[in-house]
Design a protein around this motif. Structure first.
Motif, short mmCIF file in Angstrom:
data_model
loop_
_atom_site.label_atom_id
_atom_site.label_comp_id
_atom_site.label_asym_id
_atom_site.label_seq_id
_atom_site.Cartn_x
_atom_site.Cartn_y
_atom_site.Cartn_z
N GLY A 67 0.81 -1.21 0.00
CA GLY A 67 0.00 0.00 0.00
C GLY A 67 0.84 1.26 0.00
N GLY A 68 1.90 1.26 0.82
CA GLY A 68 2.77 2.43 0.88
C GLY A 68 3.48 2.68 -0.44
N LEU A 69 3.98 1.59 -1.05
CA LEU A 69 4.65 1.75 -2.34
C LEU A 69 3.64 2.12 -3.42
N ALA A 70 2.41 1.61 -3.31
CA ALA A 70 1.38 1.96 -4.29
C ALA A 70 1.08 3.46 -4.27
N ILE A 71 0.91 4.00 -3.05
CA ILE A 71 0.64 5.44 -2.95
C ILE A 71 1.82 6.24 -3.47
N ALA A 72 3.04 5.83 -3.09
CA ALA A 72 4.24 6.51 -3.56
C ALA A 72 4.33 6.44 -5.08
N ALA A 73 4.02 5.28 -5.66
CA ALA A 73 4.13 5.09 -7.10
C ALA A 73 3.13 5.98 -7.86
N VAL A 74 1.92 6.10 -7.33
CA VAL A 74 0.92 6.96 -7.98
C VAL A 74 1.37 8.42 -7.96
N ILE A 75 1.89 8.85 -6.81
CA ILE A 75 2.37 10.24 -6.69
C ILE A 75 3.55 10.47 -7.62
N ILE A 76 4.49 9.52 -7.65
CA ILE A 76 5.67 9.67 -8.49
C ILE A 76 5.32 9.60 -9.96
N ALA A 77 4.37 8.74 -10.32
CA ALA A 77 3.93 8.68 -11.72
C ALA A 77 3.34 10.03 -12.13
N GLY A 78 2.56 10.63 -11.23
CA GLY A 78 2.02 11.96 -11.51
C GLY A 78 3.11 12.99 -11.67
N MET A 79 4.13 12.91 -10.81
CA MET A 79 5.25 13.84 -10.92
C MET A 79 5.96 13.69 -12.26
N TYR A 80 6.24 12.45 -12.64
CA TYR A 80 6.96 12.23 -13.89
C TYR A 80 6.13 12.67 -15.09
N LEU A 81 4.84 12.39 -15.06
CA LEU A 81 4.00 12.82 -16.18
C LEU A 81 4.01 14.33 -16.30
N SER A 418 4.61 23.00 -11.39
CA SER A 418 4.72 23.31 -9.96
C SER A 418 4.41 22.08 -9.12
N PHE A 419 3.44 21.29 -9.57
CA PHE A 419 3.14 20.02 -8.89
C PHE A 419 4.37 19.12 -8.92
N ALA A 420 4.99 18.99 -10.10
CA ALA A 420 6.18 18.16 -10.21
C ALA A 420 7.30 18.69 -9.31
N LEU A 421 7.43 20.00 -9.21
CA LEU A 421 8.46 20.61 -8.38
C LEU A 421 8.29 20.24 -6.91
N VAL A 422 7.07 20.32 -6.41
CA VAL A 422 6.82 20.00 -5.00
C VAL A 422 7.16 18.54 -4.70
N ILE A 423 6.72 17.62 -5.57
CA ILE A 423 6.99 16.20 -5.34
C ILE A 423 8.48 15.91 -5.46
N ALA A 424 9.17 16.58 -6.38
CA ALA A 424 10.61 16.37 -6.53
C ALA A 424 11.35 16.80 -5.27
N CYS A 425 10.92 17.90 -4.65
CA CYS A 425 11.54 18.33 -3.38
C CYS A 425 11.35 17.27 -2.29
N ILE A 426 10.16 16.69 -2.24
CA ILE A 426 9.89 15.63 -1.28
C ILE A 426 10.78 14.43 -1.55
N ALA A 427 10.98 14.12 -2.84
CA ALA A 427 11.81 12.97 -3.22
C ALA A 427 13.27 13.16 -2.80
N VAL A 428 13.77 14.38 -2.92
CA VAL A 428 15.16 14.65 -2.49
C VAL A 428 15.33 14.31 -1.01
N VAL A 429 14.39 14.76 -0.19
CA VAL A 429 14.46 14.50 1.24
C VAL A 429 14.30 13.00 1.52
N ALA A 430 13.46 12.34 0.73
CA ALA A 430 13.19 10.91 0.95
C ALA A 430 14.44 10.06 0.78
N THR A 431 15.35 10.48 -0.09
CA THR A 431 16.58 9.69 -0.28
C THR A 431 17.41 9.62 1.01
#
Length: 481
Positions: A67-81, A418-431
């Motif tokens: 479930g956690g990876l599913a939610i992350a994957a949907v958000i990341i797919a949105g970011m990449y799109l 801007s949506f992609a920017l916000v998620i990318a910032c979250i991804a940097v911290v997630a690493t």
């Protein structure tokens, strides 16, 4: 007769010094144009990423559960799109081999362009090293050639594919396309045989912990979603490299946007397929620690063996294509003087020799660590940082240069990016959540490159390189208005 001539006095602007190099300088640093249409470019985009369908993503199950990876994957797919749509616009307006670096250079000046280019280069230099370790693992597990020590495999794949790339872009992209097609066939075979084994209860077989928000769907709670983000990125990592082929594409203003969007849509389908079927076949718990998830999901049998061999093709496809990406990023930065200028010299086949060899040697050295998961997280850090900078570039260009010719325009404009920017910032911290050491080492390498630019290369830029000329043209137009 050589056309070399002494360069005029340096041009000083934006805190950097640049000289106008001779026609001979640029003639030795040209790529073969017209080598790829949108089909090859879409194939290149899929090729960059397809190894992520075969291995790597599944480790995110250990961080967030299915479930956690599913939610992350949907958000990341949105970011990449969203990011791909933004890059499609910028690549149609600024078709050059620098890709994201070219966009950022135009938007944020030399420092911003260099920082973006280096973040991308870190991603593309380290990702093949991670993939090489996965290839080594596959070869050993298959018992091929009696190899029991992976470093022979790492050396072989680096040497072989650098050699193929040296024959020229057209030949390399066609070979890549064939390998990618084989890898896609492997995913189809996997899906056909895995669908009969699917059981929805297998998706939630990881025991819940005492974390906040923990449940059968989120065994590691809400924080697990965040920790799963870097692994969700593996489903799409490096697709942003398609614009790096702009100078070698036919009608890049049309074909690059079309190629990157088609590739993204294909990857959404392939990623969703393996994400549902692999854990659904044998359980999320079993998949969370697997080094060969698709094969283990199928169990014993002919189909598993076929997918195992084809999985090697998937890893090779991404390794091969990302090697293309790092060479073009190195080429563009070198041609403009941001990196040593010798790295951008091309051979008789218009392939950048040292831009292929030098990052390859560095990648091979990193692969000798054998730590594929750590290298993966390092590559993701570089990627996420570059996404932040590229999305800022799109927003700045939309606001500052609204009248720039844009054959393709991003649906939703800056709201999308801007949506992609916000998620990318979250991804940097997630690493840093997943592997603080890996992220810290990559940040240190990035800082070292910035020091190099501040101390040396910003005083040795090439004013008449394509990327610098794009920026100079923009400056001149702003002065006129």
């Amino acid at each position: 007769m050589s056309t070399e001539r002494p360069a005029p006095n340096p041009l000083h602007h934006d805190g950097v010094d640049a000289t106008i190099e001779s026609d001979d300088y640029l003639a030795k640093r040209t790529l073969r144009s017209g080598s790829a249409g949108w089909v090859l470019l879409a194939g290149l985009g899929v090729s960059y990423v397809i190894s992520g369908d075969y291995a790597g993503w599944n480790n995110g199950l250990a961080q967030g559960g299915w479930g956690g990876l599913a939610i992350a994957a949907v958000i990341i797919a949105g970011m990449y799109l969203a990011m791909v749509l933004g890059m499609a616009e910028m690549s149609s307006a600024l078709p050059a081999a620098g890709g994201g670096y070219t966009f950022a250079r135009r938007a944020m000046g030399p420092w911003g362009g260099y920082a973006t280019g280096i973040a991308i280069l870190i991603e593309y230099s380290i990702a093949p090293a991670a993939i090489a370790t996965f290839i080594g693992g596959y070869v050993q597990s298959l018992g091929l050639f009696g190899i029991t020590d992976g470093w022979w495999v790492y050396l072989f794949v680096y040497a072989l594919f650098i050699g193929i790339h040296l024959t020229g872009a057209g030949e390399a992209l066609k070979a890549m396309f064939v390998i990618t097609a084989i890898a896609l066939v492997g995913l189809v075979i996997f899906a056909v045989f895995a669908v009969g084994k699917f059981d929805a209860h297998n998706l939630t077989d990881i025991a819940a912990t005492g974390a906040v928000g923990a449940s059968s769907w989120l065994p590691h709670g809400y924080l697990g979603i965040w920790a799963a983000v870097p692994f969700a990125i593996w489903f799409f990592l490096a697709i942003e490299g398609v614009p790096l082929a702009a100078e070698e594409a036919r009608e890049p203003e049309k074909n690059v946007p079309r190629g990157i969007i088609v590739a993204m849509l294909m990857l959404v389908v392939t990623g969703a397929t393996v994400f549902f079927l692999a854990p659904g076949a044998v359980g999320a718990q079993a998949m969370s620690t697997s080094g060969n998830p698709l094969v283990e999901a199928l169990g014993d049998g002919t189909a598993a063996k076929v997918v195992n061999y084809i999985g090697l093709a998937g890893l090779v496809a991404s390794f091969f294509s990302i090697m293309y990406a790092y060479s073009r990023q190195t080429f563009a930065l070198s041609r403009a003087g941001y990196l040593p200028k010798s790295l951008s010299v091309t051979n008789s086949r218009k392939a950048p020799v040292f831009a292929l060899v030098v990052p390859g040697v560095i990648g091979f050295a990193l692969s000798l660590t054998g730590k594929g998961a750590m290298l993966l997280n390092m590559a993701v850090f570089g990627a996420a940082l570059s996404y932040v900078l590229m999305m800022i570039s799109h927003i700045v260009l939309r606001r500052r240069e609204p009248d720039m010719p844009r054959p393709y325009r991003t649906p939703g404009g800056i709201v999308t990016t801007s949506f992609a920017l916000v998620i990318a910032c979250i991804a940097v911290v997630a690493t840093f959540l997943v592997d603080p050491k890996a992220a810290g080492l990559t940040l240190a390498a990035f800082a070292a490159f910035l020091v190099y630019f501040g101390v040396y290369s910003r005083h040795h830029l090439v004013a008449n390189s394509p990327d610098e000329e794009f920026a100079a043209l923009a400056d001149a137009e702003r002065e006129l208005t």
